[in-house]
Scaffold this active site. Structure first.
Site, PDB file in Angstrom:
ATOM      1  N   GLU A   1       1.036  -6.338  11.339  1.00 30.36           N
ATOM      2  CA  GLU A   1       0.630  -6.146   9.937  1.00 30.36           C
ATOM      3  C   GLU A   1       1.770  -5.576   9.098  1.00 30.36           C
ATOM      4  OE1 GLU A   1      -2.831  -3.726  10.926  1.00 30.36           O
ATOM      5  OE2 GLU A   1      -1.908  -2.034   9.894  1.00 30.36           O
TER       6      GLU A   1
ATOM      7  N   GLU B   1      -4.725  -3.856  19.194  1.00 32.81           N
ATOM      8  CA  GLU B   1      -3.813  -4.058  18.059  1.00 32.81           C
ATOM      9  C   GLU B   1      -2.784  -2.933  17.941  1.00 32.81           C
ATOM     10  OE1 GLU B   1      -5.962  -5.024  14.559  1.00 32.81           O
ATOM     11  OE2 GLU B   1      -4.557  -4.004  13.230  1.00 32.81           O
TER      12      GLU B   1
ATOM     13  N   HIS C   1     -15.177  -4.429  10.395  1.00 30.13           N
ATOM     14  CA  HIS C   1     -14.798  -3.112  10.922  1.00 30.13           C
ATOM     15  C   HIS C   1     -16.022  -2.253  11.184  1.00 30.13           C
ATOM     16  CE1 HIS C   1     -10.395  -2.694   9.442  1.00 30.13           C
ATOM     17  NE2 HIS C   1     -10.653  -3.917   9.810  1.00 30.13           N
TER      18      HIS C   1
ATOM     19  N   ARG D   1       0.026 -10.733  13.425  1.00 30.04           N
ATOM     20  CA  ARG D   1      -0.835 -10.275  12.328  1.00 30.04           C
ATOM     21  C   ARG D   1      -0.163 -10.276  10.953  1.00 30.04           C
ATOM     22  NH1 ARG D   1      -5.170  -8.040  12.157  1.00 30.04           N
ATOM     23  NH2 ARG D   1      -4.593  -6.129  11.051  1.00 30.04           N
TER      24      ARG D   1
ATOM     25  N   HIS E   1      -3.642  -9.809   9.039  1.00 28.21           N
ATOM     26  CA  HIS E   1      -4.110  -8.573   8.423  1.00 28.21           C
ATOM     27  C   HIS E   1      -4.968  -8.927   7.213  1.00 28.21           C
ATOM     28  CE1 HIS E   1      -2.569  -4.515   6.550  1.00 28.21           C
ATOM     29  NE2 HIS E   1      -3.708  -4.343   7.167  1.00 28.21           N
TER      30      HIS E   1
ATOM     31  N   ASP F   1      -6.383  -3.317   1.154  1.00 23.40           N
ATOM     32  CA  ASP F   1      -5.191  -3.267   0.289  1.00 23.40           C
ATOM     33  C   ASP F   1      -4.587  -4.657   0.078  1.00 23.40           C
ATOM     34  OD1 ASP F   1      -4.820  -2.289   3.115  1.00 23.40           O
ATOM     35  OD2 ASP F   1      -2.729  -2.717   2.684  1.00 23.40           O
TER      36      ASP F   1
ATOM     37  N   ASN G   1       0.818  -1.218   0.000  1.00 19.72           N
ATOM     38  CA  ASN G   1       0.000   0.000   0.000  1.00 19.72           C
ATOM     39  C   ASN G   1       0.854   1.272   0.000  1.00 19.72           C
ATOM     40  OD1 ASN G   1      -2.297   1.535   0.104  1.00 19.72           O
ATOM     41  ND2 ASN G   1      -2.916   0.903   2.175  1.00 19.72           N
TER      42      ASN G   1
ATOM     43  N   TYR H   1      -7.454   8.361  11.956  1.00 16.99           N
ATOM     44  CA  TYR H   1      -7.096   7.235  11.097  1.00 16.99           C
ATOM     45  C   TYR H   1      -7.865   6.006  11.557  1.00 16.99           C
ATOM     46  CZ  TYR H   1      -4.398   3.914   8.422  1.00 16.99           C
ATOM     47  OH  TYR H   1      -4.029   2.944   7.539  1.00 16.99           O
TER      48      TYR H   1
ATOM     49  N   ARG I   1     -14.243  -5.171  15.024  1.00 15.12           N
ATOM     50  CA  ARG I   1     -13.282  -4.149  15.440  1.00 15.12           C
ATOM     51  C   ARG I   1     -14.025  -2.830  15.561  1.00 15.12           C
ATOM     52  NH1 ARG I   1      -8.264  -1.595  11.922  1.00 15.12           N
ATOM     53  NH2 ARG I   1      -9.798   0.038  11.573  1.00 15.12           N
TER      54      ARG I   1
ATOM     55  N   ASP J   1      -7.966  -1.193  17.260  1.00 13.05           N
ATOM     56  CA  ASP J   1      -6.668  -0.968  16.626  1.00 13.05           C
ATOM     57  C   ASP J   1      -6.116   0.384  17.064  1.00 13.05           C
ATOM     58  OD1 ASP J   1      -4.483  -0.872  14.939  1.00 13.05           O
ATOM     59  OD2 ASP J   1      -5.590  -1.455  13.143  1.00 13.05           O
TER      60      ASP J   1
ATOM     61  N   HIS K   1      -3.138   1.500  16.026  1.00 11.87           N
ATOM     62  CA  HIS K   1      -2.343   2.007  14.900  1.00 11.87           C
ATOM     63  C   HIS K   1      -0.999   2.601  15.338  1.00 11.87           C
ATOM     64  CE1 HIS K   1      -5.326   1.254  11.861  1.00 11.87           C
ATOM     65  NE2 HIS K   1      -6.235   1.890  12.548  1.00 11.87           N
TER      66      HIS K   1
ATOM     67  N   GLU L   1      -8.749 -10.941   9.824  1.00  8.25           N
ATOM     68  CA  GLU L   1      -9.412  -9.668   9.489  1.00  8.25           C
ATOM     69  C   GLU L   1     -10.053  -9.789   8.103  1.00  8.25           C
ATOM     70  OE1 GLU L   1      -6.707  -6.369   9.046  1.00  8.25           O
ATOM     71  OE2 GLU L   1      -8.267  -4.892   9.433  1.00  8.25           O
TER      72      GLU L   1
ATOM     73  N   TRP M   1       2.384   7.508  12.636  1.00  6.67           N
ATOM     74  CA  TRP M   1       1.143   7.349  11.871  1.00  6.67           C
ATOM     75  C   TRP M   1       0.258   8.541  12.033  1.00  6.67           C
ATOM     76  CZ3 TRP M   1      -1.041   2.443   9.753  1.00  6.67           C
ATOM     77  CH2 TRP M   1       0.007   1.672   9.226  1.00  6.67           C
TER      78      TRP M   1
HETATM   79  O1  EZ4 Z   1      -3.468   0.544   8.211  1.00  6.14           O
HETATM   80  O2  EZ4 Z   1      -4.235  -1.766   5.609  1.00  6.14           O
HETATM   81  O3  EZ4 Z   1      -5.807  -3.375  10.667  1.00  6.14           O
HETATM   82  N1  EZ4 Z   1      -5.822  -2.768   9.671  1.00  6.14           N
HETATM   83  C1  EZ4 Z   1      -5.165  -1.648   9.457  1.00  6.14           C
HETATM   84  C2  EZ4 Z   1      -5.233  -1.066   8.080  1.00  6.14           C
HETATM   85  C3  EZ4 Z   1      -3.828  -0.670   7.639  1.00  6.14           C
HETATM   86  C4  EZ4 Z   1      -3.738  -0.584   6.147  1.00  6.14           C
HETATM   87  C5  EZ4 Z   1      -2.299  -0.351   5.732  1.00  6.14           C
HETATM   88  O4  EZ4 Z   1      -2.114  -0.634   4.416  1.00  6.14           O
HETATM   89  O5  EZ4 Z   1      -4.512  -1.160  10.353  1.00  6.14           O
HETATM   90  O6  EZ4 Z   1      -6.092   0.027   8.036  1.00  6.14           O
HETATM   91 CO    CO Z   2      -4.177  -2.522  11.968  1.00  7.11          CO
END
Ligand code: EZ4
Ligand code: CO
Length: 404
Positions: A264, A238, A124, A285, A314, A318, A39, A161, A149, A212, A214, A341, A404
């Site tokens: 991931e 996560e 999600h 993941r 993951h 993407d 990605n 995000y 999630r 998550d 992130h 996921e 991030w």
């Molecule tokens: O940030 O797939 O758990 N899933 C995630 C996604 C990732 C993207 C990165 O390419 O955290 O949203």
């Molecule tokens: Co994630």
């Protein structure tokens, strides 16, 4: 006999988002596909394949999956890294697909067969508000999901995000050049437990809930978040912190019993060797496309099995349906599967990648067709040209570039 590889095509397409796919053809006319999508850095992998890997593949015996993996990994000299490992993954995945077709068996049967009835997946639920996210969780529950999630916007921040505008088809790569969002750890830590209190209250103890982070906290902040979420019994928290410093997870572990899922962005077993062997995480993941294909990901999961760590691959948008197909064959066969996921792809993506894995009763079921049970429609793919798209970055409220 599958025979020698006579053709290898690198196909770039953007049916709603970018995907890079490798297609290998043998002298006997058997084809195999592998996902190579990274990605935001898609063209780097496409060039790696076209310029460096494809010339070395022509003429090789398609049945030598392990030997080809070792040749590409050791032969590059420059080991590991997401670009190299995504390229190797694509070759490995395509070779497993070819082997399955030649054997007349779905790949999971070559991996030892079924270890469970279905692959439990999570969806999600995203929304700006708590009220909105309760509706989203209800929607997934009504669709039969056993795990969800949960992400909401953080009050006071312009964007968050992981919270998309679209409901079922969330896509985080939102601009050609990485956009910049604002982040506040204080606001986030104060808000998140209030969301899960409401979700648990509404949905009871049975539904598996995940969240998550992130990679946006420090270990001690993550310890605090995990502790504050303990009453709501999450299945996992996560990516609480960036994971380059594997020993940093010791600190999180000392402070919370909320289970941890990471990986991931991992591309080899070396990214999680300490995390796994010190039992610092509960779910790993890593996934097929970014961690060296079916062959290497199985090694990671085998190491994990020794230390009570389960898989939690993951599966965001993407990762193409080619990756998802491959992941399901691995998920259904390994002893230590945890969760998978699953973000739905758009209709355009599904049309470019015809596949027959299916969702039923909270599970995804892998294809029963020989090989992986997925292909790419090259003509249709050609109608969706590549568009640059990057993942966003975060700044703290004072302007400091954050993780991030
Ligand atoms: O940030 O797939 O758990 N899933 C995630 C996604 C990732 C993207 C990165 O390419 O955290 O949203
Ligand atoms: Co994630």
């Amino acid at each position: 006999m599958a025979g020698r590889i006579v053709d290898a095509r690198v196909i770039i397409t953007s049916p709603g988002r970018n995907f890079v796919t490798l297609k290998l053809i043998t002298e006997d006319g058997v084809s195999g596909v592998g996902d190579a999508t990274l990605n935001g850095r898609e063209l780097a992998v496409a060039s790696y394949l076209t310029d460096h890997v494809v010339p070395a593949l022509i003429g090789r015996d398609s049945a030598r999956i392990e030997d080809t993996w070792q040749y590409l990994y050791k032969g590059a000299y420059w080991r590991r890294g997401p670009v190299t490992m995504s390229a190797i993954a694509a070759v490995d995945t395509a070779l497993w697909d070819i082997l399955g077709k030649v054997a007349g068996l779905p790949v999971y049967r070559l991996l030892g067969g079924r270890s469970r009835e279905g692959v439990t997946v999570y969806g999600h639920a995203n929304a700006e508000t708590v009220g909105g996210v309760l509706e989203e969780v209800a929607r997934y529950r009504d669709l039969g999901y056993r795990a969800v999630r949960v992400q909401t916007s953080v009050p006071g921040l312009r964007t968050t995000y992981g919270v998309g505008k679209d409901r079922m088809f969330y896509e985080p790569a939102d601009a050609a050049i990485a956009s910049e969002a604002t982040w506040s750890t204080e606001r986030y830590l104060a808000h998140t437990p209030t969301v899960f209190a409401r979700v648990r209250e509404e949905f009871g103890p049975e539904l598996k809930l995940l969240h998550d982070v992130h990679h946006r906290l420090t270990p001690i902040e993550a310890g605090r978040l995990g502790r504050s979420l303990e009453p709501y019994a999450l299945t996992w928290m996560e990516d609480p912190v960036p994971a380059e410093l594997q020993e940093g997870f010791r600190l999180i572990r000392q402070h919370t019993t909320t289970p941890i899922a990471v990986g991931e962005v991992f591309n080899t077993v070396w990214d999680c060797q300490q995390l796994i062997s010190e039992q610092l995480i509960d779910y790993v993941r890593a996934t097929v496309v970014h961690a060296g294909g079916i062959s290497h990901l199985r090694r990671i999961f085998d190491l994990a099995a020794l230390y009570h760590v389960r898989s939690g691959s993951h599966g965001a948008t993407d990762l193409s349906p080619v990756c998802m197909s491959a992941a399901l064959h691995l998920d259904i066969s390994i002893p230590n599967f945890g969760l998978q996921e699953y973000m739905r792809h758009t209709e355009e993506t599904d049309a470019v990648f015809p596949h027959d894995y299916r969702f039923e009763n909270g599970y995804l079921l892998p294809s029963e067709a020989p090989g992986l049970g997925v292909d790419i429609d090259e003509k249709l793919a050609a109608t969706f040209p590549y568009r640059p798209a990057s993942l966003p970055v975060n700044r703290l409220e004072d302007g400091t570039l954050h993780s991030w």
